[in-house]
Design a protein around this motif. Structure first.
Motif, PDB file in Angstrom:
ATOM      1  N   GLY A 284     -15.682  -7.666  14.370  1.00 34.34           N
ATOM      2  CA  GLY A 284     -16.880  -7.265  15.100  1.00 34.34           C
ATOM      3  C   GLY A 284     -17.843  -6.540  14.189  1.00 34.34           C
ATOM      4  O   GLY A 284     -17.713  -6.586  12.959  1.00 34.34           O
ATOM      5  N   ARG A 285     -18.778  -5.846  14.822  1.00 29.42           N
ATOM      6  CA  ARG A 285     -19.821  -5.146  14.072  1.00 29.42           C
ATOM      7  C   ARG A 285     -19.229  -4.160  13.064  1.00 29.42           C
ATOM      8  O   ARG A 285     -19.789  -3.933  12.005  1.00 29.42           O
ATOM      9  CB  ARG A 285     -20.737  -4.409  15.055  1.00 29.42           C
ATOM     10  N   THR A 309     -17.169 -11.468  17.182  1.00 28.38           N
ATOM     11  CA  THR A 309     -17.867 -11.071  18.408  1.00 28.38           C
ATOM     12  C   THR A 309     -19.301 -11.599  18.347  1.00 28.38           C
ATOM     13  O   THR A 309     -19.760 -12.054  17.294  1.00 28.38           O
ATOM     14  CB  THR A 309     -17.944  -9.531  18.545  1.00 28.38           C
ATOM     15  N   ARG A 310     -19.963 -11.499  19.473  1.00 27.68           N
ATOM     16  CA  ARG A 310     -21.364 -11.947  19.476  1.00 27.68           C
ATOM     17  C   ARG A 310     -22.210 -11.082  18.550  1.00 27.68           C
ATOM     18  O   ARG A 310     -23.120 -11.581  17.894  1.00 27.68           O
ATOM     19  CB  ARG A 310     -21.914 -11.894  20.912  1.00 27.68           C
ATOM     20  N   GLN A 323     -17.564 -17.710  17.641  1.00 34.85           N
ATOM     21  CA  GLN A 323     -17.742 -16.615  18.620  1.00 34.85           C
ATOM     22  C   GLN A 323     -16.747 -16.725  19.767  1.00 34.85           C
ATOM     23  O   GLN A 323     -16.564 -17.789  20.357  1.00 34.85           O
ATOM     24  CB  GLN A 323     -19.165 -16.630  19.193  1.00 34.85           C
ATOM     25  N   ILE A 324     -16.148 -15.602  20.071  1.00 30.80           N
ATOM     26  CA  ILE A 324     -15.160 -15.555  21.154  1.00 30.80           C
ATOM     27  C   ILE A 324     -15.714 -14.690  22.270  1.00 30.80           C
ATOM     28  O   ILE A 324     -16.246 -13.609  22.008  1.00 30.80           O
ATOM     29  CB  ILE A 324     -13.831 -14.994  20.607  1.00 30.80           C
ATOM     30  N   GLY A 325     -15.590 -15.178  23.495  1.00 27.13           N
ATOM     31  CA  GLY A 325     -16.066 -14.379  24.612  1.00 27.13           C
ATOM     32  C   GLY A 325     -16.748 -15.227  25.660  1.00 27.13           C
ATOM     33  O   GLY A 325     -16.711 -16.457  25.613  1.00 27.13           O
ATOM     34  N   GLN A 326     -17.383 -14.560  26.551  1.00 27.39           N
ATOM     35  CA  GLN A 326     -17.984 -15.213  27.706  1.00 27.39           C
ATOM     36  C   GLN A 326     -18.969 -16.307  27.325  1.00 27.39           C
ATOM     37  O   GLN A 326     -19.001 -17.367  27.955  1.00 27.39           O
ATOM     38  CB  GLN A 326     -18.714 -14.149  28.524  1.00 27.39           C
ATOM     39  N   THR A 327     -19.764 -16.082  26.301  1.00 27.03           N
ATOM     40  CA  THR A 327     -20.718 -17.110  25.884  1.00 27.03           C
ATOM     41  C   THR A 327     -20.266 -17.810  24.605  1.00 27.03           C
ATOM     42  O   THR A 327     -21.035 -18.520  23.971  1.00 27.03           O
ATOM     43  CB  THR A 327     -22.129 -16.500  25.690  1.00 27.03           C
ATOM     44  N   GLY A 340     -12.506  -3.843  14.150  1.00 26.46           N
ATOM     45  CA  GLY A 340     -13.860  -3.292  14.302  1.00 26.46           C
ATOM     46  C   GLY A 340     -14.574  -3.885  15.494  1.00 26.46           C
ATOM     47  O   GLY A 340     -15.765  -4.176  15.445  1.00 26.46           O
ATOM     48  N   SER A 342     -15.305  -3.369  19.647  1.00 24.53           N
ATOM     49  CA  SER A 342     -15.220  -2.304  20.658  1.00 24.53           C
ATOM     50  C   SER A 342     -14.416  -2.735  21.890  1.00 24.53           C
ATOM     51  O   SER A 342     -13.730  -1.925  22.498  1.00 24.53           O
ATOM     52  CB  SER A 342     -16.626  -1.878  21.091  1.00 24.53           C
ATOM     53  N   GLN A 346     -17.505  -8.752  27.960  1.00 23.63           N
ATOM     54  CA  GLN A 346     -17.850 -10.143  27.637  1.00 23.63           C
ATOM     55  C   GLN A 346     -16.983 -10.682  26.501  1.00 23.63           C
ATOM     56  O   GLN A 346     -16.754 -11.871  26.409  1.00 23.63           O
ATOM     57  CB  GLN A 346     -19.326 -10.258  27.243  1.00 23.63           C
ATOM     58  N   HIS A 347     -16.522  -9.816  25.629  1.00 25.62           N
ATOM     59  CA  HIS A 347     -15.601 -10.259  24.568  1.00 25.62           C
ATOM     60  C   HIS A 347     -14.197 -10.435  25.147  1.00 25.62           C
ATOM     61  O   HIS A 347     -13.538 -11.457  24.898  1.00 25.62           O
ATOM     62  CB  HIS A 347     -15.593  -9.272  23.399  1.00 25.62           C
ATOM     63  N   ASN A 361      -9.364   0.033  15.230  1.00 28.97           N
ATOM     64  CA  ASN A 361     -10.687   0.617  15.497  1.00 28.97           C
ATOM     65  C   ASN A 361     -10.624   2.105  15.170  1.00 28.97           C
ATOM     66  O   ASN A 361      -9.607   2.749  15.429  1.00 28.97           O
ATOM     67  CB  ASN A 361     -11.068   0.394  16.963  1.00 28.97           C
ATOM     68  N   VAL A 380     -11.025   0.161   9.309  1.00 32.08           N
ATOM     69  CA  VAL A 380     -10.598  -1.200   8.930  1.00 32.08           C
ATOM     70  C   VAL A 380     -10.569  -1.373   7.407  1.00 32.08           C
ATOM     71  O   VAL A 380      -9.749  -2.150   6.889  1.00 32.08           O
ATOM     72  CB  VAL A 380     -11.517  -2.303   9.529  1.00 32.08           C
TER      73      VAL A 380
HETATM   74  C1  FAD Z   1     -24.524 -12.174  29.039  1.00 33.25           C
HETATM   75  C2  FAD Z   1     -23.773 -11.645  27.844  1.00 33.25           C
HETATM   76  C3  FAD Z   1     -22.867 -12.455  27.212  1.00 33.25           C
HETATM   77  C4  FAD Z   1     -22.154 -11.981  26.109  1.00 33.25           C
HETATM   78  N1  FAD Z   1     -21.233 -12.801  25.514  1.00 33.25           N
HETATM   79  C5  FAD Z   1     -20.474 -12.295  24.515  1.00 33.25           C
HETATM   80  C6  FAD Z   1     -19.463 -13.083  23.909  1.00 33.25           C
HETATM   81  O1  FAD Z   1     -19.276 -14.273  24.211  1.00 33.25           O
HETATM   82  N2  FAD Z   1     -18.721 -12.518  22.952  1.00 33.25           N
HETATM   83  C7  FAD Z   1     -18.885 -11.226  22.535  1.00 33.25           C
HETATM   84  O2  FAD Z   1     -18.138 -10.763  21.653  1.00 33.25           O
HETATM   85  N3  FAD Z   1     -19.852 -10.463  23.077  1.00 33.25           N
HETATM   86  C8  FAD Z   1     -20.664 -10.970  24.032  1.00 33.25           C
HETATM   87  N4  FAD Z   1     -21.651 -10.200  24.544  1.00 33.25           N
HETATM   88  C9  FAD Z   1     -21.973  -8.927  23.867  1.00 33.25           C
HETATM   89  C10 FAD Z   1     -21.062  -7.775  24.280  1.00 33.25           C
HETATM   90  O3  FAD Z   1     -21.582  -7.130  25.414  1.00 33.25           O
HETATM   91  C11 FAD Z   1     -20.957  -6.725  23.146  1.00 33.25           C
HETATM   92  O4  FAD Z   1     -22.260  -6.306  22.808  1.00 33.25           O
HETATM   93  C12 FAD Z   1     -20.288  -7.259  21.876  1.00 33.25           C
HETATM   94  O5  FAD Z   1     -19.051  -7.865  22.188  1.00 33.25           O
HETATM   95  C13 FAD Z   1     -20.046  -6.076  20.931  1.00 33.25           C
HETATM   96  O6  FAD Z   1     -19.522  -6.576  19.731  1.00 33.25           O
HETATM   97  P1  FAD Z   1     -18.723  -5.625  18.750  1.00 33.25           P
HETATM   98  O7  FAD Z   1     -17.479  -5.153  19.422  1.00 33.25           O
HETATM   99  O8  FAD Z   1     -18.593  -6.357  17.473  1.00 33.25           O
HETATM  100  O9  FAD Z   1     -19.746  -4.440  18.451  1.00 33.25           O
HETATM  101  P2  FAD Z   1     -19.781  -2.940  18.961  1.00 33.25           P
HETATM  102  O10 FAD Z   1     -19.702  -2.848  20.427  1.00 33.25           O
HETATM  103  O11 FAD Z   1     -20.933  -2.312  18.276  1.00 33.25           O
HETATM  104  O12 FAD Z   1     -18.426  -2.314  18.395  1.00 33.25           O
HETATM  105  C14 FAD Z   1     -18.155  -2.091  17.055  1.00 33.25           C
HETATM  106  C15 FAD Z   1     -16.835  -1.332  16.991  1.00 33.25           C
HETATM  107  O13 FAD Z   1     -16.434  -1.205  15.646  1.00 33.25           O
HETATM  108  C16 FAD Z   1     -15.833   0.061  15.484  1.00 33.25           C
HETATM  109  N5  FAD Z   1     -15.965   0.397  14.061  1.00 33.25           N
HETATM  110  C17 FAD Z   1     -17.103   0.606  13.354  1.00 33.25           C
HETATM  111  N6  FAD Z   1     -16.803   0.819  12.041  1.00 33.25           N
HETATM  112  C18 FAD Z   1     -15.460   0.736  11.937  1.00 33.25           C
HETATM  113  C19 FAD Z   1     -14.550   0.906  10.861  1.00 33.25           C
HETATM  114  N7  FAD Z   1     -14.977   1.126   9.605  1.00 33.25           N
HETATM  115  N8  FAD Z   1     -13.230   0.797  11.122  1.00 33.25           N
HETATM  116  C20 FAD Z   1     -12.778   0.567  12.372  1.00 33.25           C
HETATM  117  N9  FAD Z   1     -13.591   0.406  13.434  1.00 33.25           N
HETATM  118  C21 FAD Z   1     -14.922   0.493  13.218  1.00 33.25           C
HETATM  119  C22 FAD Z   1     -16.609   0.972  16.380  1.00 33.25           C
HETATM  120  O14 FAD Z   1     -15.827   2.103  16.727  1.00 33.25           O
HETATM  121  C23 FAD Z   1     -16.890   0.066  17.573  1.00 33.25           C
HETATM  122  O15 FAD Z   1     -15.882   0.206  18.570  1.00 33.25           O
HETATM  123  C24 FAD Z   1     -22.377 -10.660  25.638  1.00 33.25           C
HETATM  124  C25 FAD Z   1     -23.288  -9.843  26.293  1.00 33.25           C
HETATM  125  C26 FAD Z   1     -23.979 -10.327  27.381  1.00 33.25           C
HETATM  126  C27 FAD Z   1     -24.959  -9.416  28.073  1.00 33.25           C
END
Ligand code: FAD
Length: 396
Positions: A284-285, A309-310, A323-327, A340, A342, A346-347, A361, A380
């Motif tokens: 992820g991010r 993740t998205r 990409q894994i998740g709802q979309t 990494g 969250s 949706q994921h 995480n 990570v």
């Molecule tokens: C209609 C709709 C559909 C969607 N479809 C999808 C979908 O199909 N798939 C999807 O994934 N999302 C989807 N999303 C987006 C979803 O809501 C989240 O925004 C997305 O999943 C967040 O991705 P993330 O976990 O990578 O990022 P973030 O939520 O920003 O999380 C990043 C995480 O990394 C951790 N982190 C940061 N640095 C480090 C480090 N050095 N070591 C360890 N941990 C660390 C943080 O603590 C945090 O928990 C959709 C949203 C909507 C509204």
């Protein structure tokens, strides 16, 4: 909302016959008659110069036929290049559970020629019966021919439930079938069950941007139809000793198609089949762009693939097919390593049926830990290099 022709007003001009994009209207005694191929698109309503065609606006609130005539659970066994796709076996696993809870039989529907071994594999995977429709046009996907063939079978045998994979093929032609047989369809389900009291199929899918899960029933029409995302349901272990019936069906009339398949081209560079991977190392991010190199290295050593993740896909760190998740894709590997990530709803919608989830995480309150079997609170960039080093040592 059926379309009706007011025969006293229809002047027999045939404008609707000529304009109907689906060839669903014919003339009988100089009056227009709407046939089975009607998809309720409304073109005829707009085109009729004498306003003789209307959408009936009263939705049905009670069954208009004897629903008890419909029996059994059906799974559409999609095939590509004569190979049955994984979601068909997953649906047979789920269909078996539903059929047993209704005390009814489970059947698979298979299209195409030269598929005898595949028909047998469907019985080994849980089907009591296979309807095998052998027509050369069905070897490849043609939306209109597939819709004709499945609608004909449903009208002939009256199944109570029809399930298909929410693949690009299922999503294209199953809604057409539902319209032809005048029933509802819940697309992209993530869970199915039988209502204990009324024995209706309960079809659950994400709604309102994935913020709630909606459970939908279709009490007044049969069959109850649903498409289900690949990777959500569990297939049964194949049982070579299972016995079942294979019924060879010929289409009721000659099948035709408005389309001709010229060539099939794999999307360049996107040959990974993440939905069928046994091990997914997902980022992820929190991984940042460079971190994905590390994930690739670990995935290679484990014989797995990289997911994302998205947020990671939107940042351009991984292409969309990962990409894994709802979309994105729905997956259920043996091991899902979330790095990494969250754990947004949706994921989770795309990966929480994985057999084992390992989450890394640095935030101990990250929601991903609510679904993880093993949670590692840490950075990570400390945990993964140590893991990669250990793997290299183990591999010698
Ligand atoms: C209609 C709709 C559909 C969607 N479809 C999808 C979908 O199909 N798939 C999807 O994934 N999302 C989807 N999303 C987006 C979803 O809501 C989240 O925004 C997305 O999943 C967040 O991705 P993330 O976990 O990578 O990022 P973030 O939520 O920003 O999380 C990043 C995480 O990394 C951790 N982190 C940061 N640095 C480090 C480090 N050095 N070591 C360890 N941990 C660390 C943080 O603590 C945090 O928990 C959709 C949203 C909507 C509204």
């Amino acid at each position: 909302m059926p379309i009706i022709v007011k025969v006293d007003i229809c002047v027999g001009c045939e404008a609707c016959v000529n304009e109907c994009p689906f060839g669903a209207i014919e003339m009988k005694d100089e009056k227009a008659v709407i046939g089975d191929k009607c998809t309720l698109c409304g073109t005829c309503v707009d085109i009729c110069p004498s306003f003789a065609i209307e959408m009936a606006d009263e939705p049905k609130s009670a069954p208009t036929e004897d629903l008890s005539a419909y029996k059994g659970v059906w799974v559409f066994a999609e095939q590509r290049n004569n190979k049955i796709v994984s979601v068909a076996y997953e649906l047979l696993g789920e269909g078996r559970r539903l059929a047993d809870s209704l005390g009814e039989e489970l059947s698979a529907v298979l299209f195409g020629t030269g598929m005898d071994a595949e028909a047998k594999s469907l019985i080994e995977a849980g089907a009591d019966r296979v309807y095998q429709v052998e027509a050369p046009l069905l070897n490849e996907f043609h939306e209109d021919a597939y819709a004709d063939a499945l609608s004909q079978l449903i009208k002939k045998y009256k199944p109570e439930i029809v399930l298909a994979g929410a693949t690009s093929i299922g999503r294209a032609f199953v809604p057409v079938v539902a319209t032809r047989v005048r029933t509802g369809l819940t697309a992209d389900c993530t869970a199915l069950d039988i209502d204990g009291e009324k024995k209706n199929l309960l079809q659950t899918r994400p709604a309102f941007g994935g913020n709630i899960m909606a459970t939908i029933a279709c009490p007044n029409n049969r069959p109850q139809m649903a498409t289900v995302r690949p990777g959500v349901m569990k297939r049964l272990p194949p049982d070579a000793a299972r016995m079942g019936e294979i019924i060879k069906e010929a289409p009721a009339g000659p099948l035709t198609s408005k389309t001709r398949l010229v060539e099939t081209i794999d999307e360049a560079g996107h040959r990974i089949n993440i939905s069928e991977a046994e091990i997914i190392v997902s980022g992820g991010r929190g991984m940042g762009e460079k971190g994905f190199e590390l994930l690739r290295e670990i995935a290679d050593m484990l014989g797995g693939v990289v997911g994302a993740t998205r947020a990671a896909v939107d940042s351009g760190w991984m292409p969309y097919p990962h990409q894994i998740g709802q979309t994105g894709r729905t997956v259920s590997p043996r091991i899902y390593i979330a790095c990494g990530i969250s754990g947004a709803i949706q994921h989770l919608a795309g990966m929480q049926s994985s057999d084992m989830i390992i989450a890394i995480n640095k935030d101990p309150d990250a929601p991903i830990f609510n679904v993880a079997d093993i949670g590692i609170v840490g950075d990570v960039f400390e945990v993964l290099p140590a893991f990669a080093k250990k793997l290299k040592e183990m591999r010698g």
